[in-house]
Design a protein around this motif. Structure first.
Motif, PDB file in Angstrom:
ATOM      1  N   ASP A   1      18.346  12.375  38.335  1.00 47.59           N
ATOM      2  CA  ASP A   1      17.138  12.776  39.194  1.00 47.59           C
ATOM      3  C   ASP A   1      17.343  11.754  40.431  1.00 47.59           C
ATOM      4  OD1 ASP A   1      14.553  13.069  40.250  1.00 47.59           O
ATOM      5  OD2 ASP A   1      14.065  13.908  38.172  1.00 47.59           O
ATOM      6  N   VAL A  23      10.395  20.641  42.496  1.00 51.28           N
ATOM      7  CA  VAL A  23      11.691  21.421  41.739  1.00 51.28           C
ATOM      8  C   VAL A  23      10.905  21.167  39.836  1.00 51.28           C
ATOM      9  CG1 VAL A  23      13.659  20.169  40.536  1.00 51.28           C
ATOM     10  CG2 VAL A  23      12.585  19.457  43.096  1.00 51.28           C
ATOM     11  N   LEU A  24      10.174  21.372  39.353  1.00 50.34           N
ATOM     12  CA  LEU A  24       9.956  21.051  38.629  1.00 50.34           C
ATOM     13  C   LEU A  24       9.042  22.920  38.064  1.00 50.34           C
ATOM     14  CD1 LEU A  24       8.803  17.366  37.066  1.00 50.34           C
ATOM     15  CD2 LEU A  24      10.638  19.171  35.856  1.00 50.34           C
ATOM     16  N   SER A  26       9.791  24.640  40.444  1.00 53.84           N
ATOM     17  CA  SER A  26      10.110  25.873  40.979  1.00 53.84           C
ATOM     18  C   SER A  26      10.997  26.201  39.442  1.00 53.84           C
ATOM     19  CB  SER A  26      11.043  25.389  42.103  1.00 53.84           C
ATOM     20  OG  SER A  26      11.777  23.958  41.349  1.00 53.84           O
ATOM     21  N   GLN A  27      11.051  25.470  38.769  1.00 49.45           N
ATOM     22  CA  GLN A  27      11.625  25.981  36.922  1.00 49.45           C
ATOM     23  C   GLN A  27      11.552  26.348  36.113  1.00 49.45           C
ATOM     24  OE1 GLN A  27      13.788  21.900  36.829  1.00 49.45           O
ATOM     25  NE2 GLN A  27      15.179  22.006  37.863  1.00 49.45           N
ATOM     26  N   ASN A  29       8.679  24.402  35.089  1.00 50.06           N
ATOM     27  CA  ASN A  29       8.314  23.534  33.791  1.00 50.06           C
ATOM     28  C   ASN A  29       7.213  23.141  34.709  1.00 50.06           C
ATOM     29  OD1 ASN A  29       8.042  21.305  31.848  1.00 50.06           O
ATOM     30  ND2 ASN A  29       9.798  20.434  32.629  1.00 50.06           N
TER      31      ASN A  29
END
Length: 276
Positions: A1, A23-24, A26-27, A29
């Motif tokens: 990361d 990013v998290l 969009s995943q 999480n």
């Protein structure tokens, strides 16, 4: 990361944490995204990035809590967005969904009454009417639900007709031109309520800045002779590519909203039958 490699003492660490949170989220999480969002917000306040930055962080924290199922914290963070913020209308509408999802129908209706009032005619929240009608139906306020649906139909049927008339005439470049005209003058052949969101969108602002830079650069080098003309042509092509890309993105969003509106209006009669 790579974002974890940014020095926490660097002024850019807030941006790195923001990207990590995006990013998290969009995943899927969302729980893990909360910590970097909170860090980014705290650093933004310490760096005096301004209220607009803080308001954006608040609404994104509220969304992450909502997605995580923590409706209490979601509602709390939505309430922290000030009423005079450019994000307040959006925060208030999303807060209504949090109340609705939590079973607090009076709380949801309290937020939605604002969005279905004439004061908000220049904003784009067609779903607010349907959510309000659904809440009124669940509270057995059947006459109010029918009145809300009538108001939705009265307001948005002409908008659908307008979209059907105008969207087919546009391509990506002309769509971008319509948005630019609206941002500069407040007028457009498209419904202003739909374009209002671009007043506060960072992406369109950055695209316009880039286009201005390329166009100014093309004018500057055009007088340099043959080589300058070649370079100016390349620079103008780059500006045109941005207009097409951004115009296409906006055009796709307008098409999706038009289709959603048609579905909502078509389903209105079935909903009336269920109530009656």
């Amino acid at each position: 990361d790579w974002s974890k490699k940014v020095d926490p003492q660097s002024p850019a660490f807030a941006d790195a944490e923001t990207i990590r949170a995006i990013v998290l989220a969009s995943q899927g999480n969302h729980k893990a995204a909360l910590a970097p969002m909170q860090t980014a917000r705290a650093l933004g306040k310490a760096q005096d990035r301004g209220r607009r930055y803080d308001d954006k962080m608040l609404i994104n924290l509220a969304r992450a809590y909502y997605a995580e199922g923590n409706l209490g914290q979601s509602i709390y963070h939505y309430t922290l967005v000030p009423r005079d913020s450019e994000y307040w209308a959006e925060a208030s509408f999303e807060r209504a969904w949090a109340h609705f999802r939590g079973g607090d129908l009076p709380g949801a209706l309290g937020q939605l009454k604002t969005h279905t009032s004439p004061f908000f005619d220049d904003t784009w929240f067609p779903e607010a009417y349907l959510l309000e009608a659904q809440g009124e139906f669940l509270m057995c306020k059947f006459a109010s639900a029918l009145e809300t649906m009538d108001a939705f139909e009265k307001r948005y049927e002409p908008v659908l007709e307008e979209l059907d008339r105008d969207l087919g005439k546009l391509d990506p470049e002309s769509t971008f031109a319509e948005v630019t005209t609206y941002l500069d003058t407040g007028t457009s052949t498209l419904p202003g309520a739909m374009l209002r969101r671009y007043r506060t969108e960072d992406r369109i602002a950055e695209a316009r800045q880039a286009i201005t830079f390329y166009e100014d650069e093309a004018k500057r080098v055009a007088s340099f002779g043959k080589g300058g003309d070649t370079y100016a042509g390349w620079v103008n092509d780059r500006a045109a590519a941005i207009r097409r890309s951004e115009g296409g993105r906006i055009e796709r969003w307008l098409d999706r909203e038009r289709d959603a509106l048609e579905t909502q209006l078509t389903g209105l009669e079935l909903t009336r039958v269920d109530i009656l």
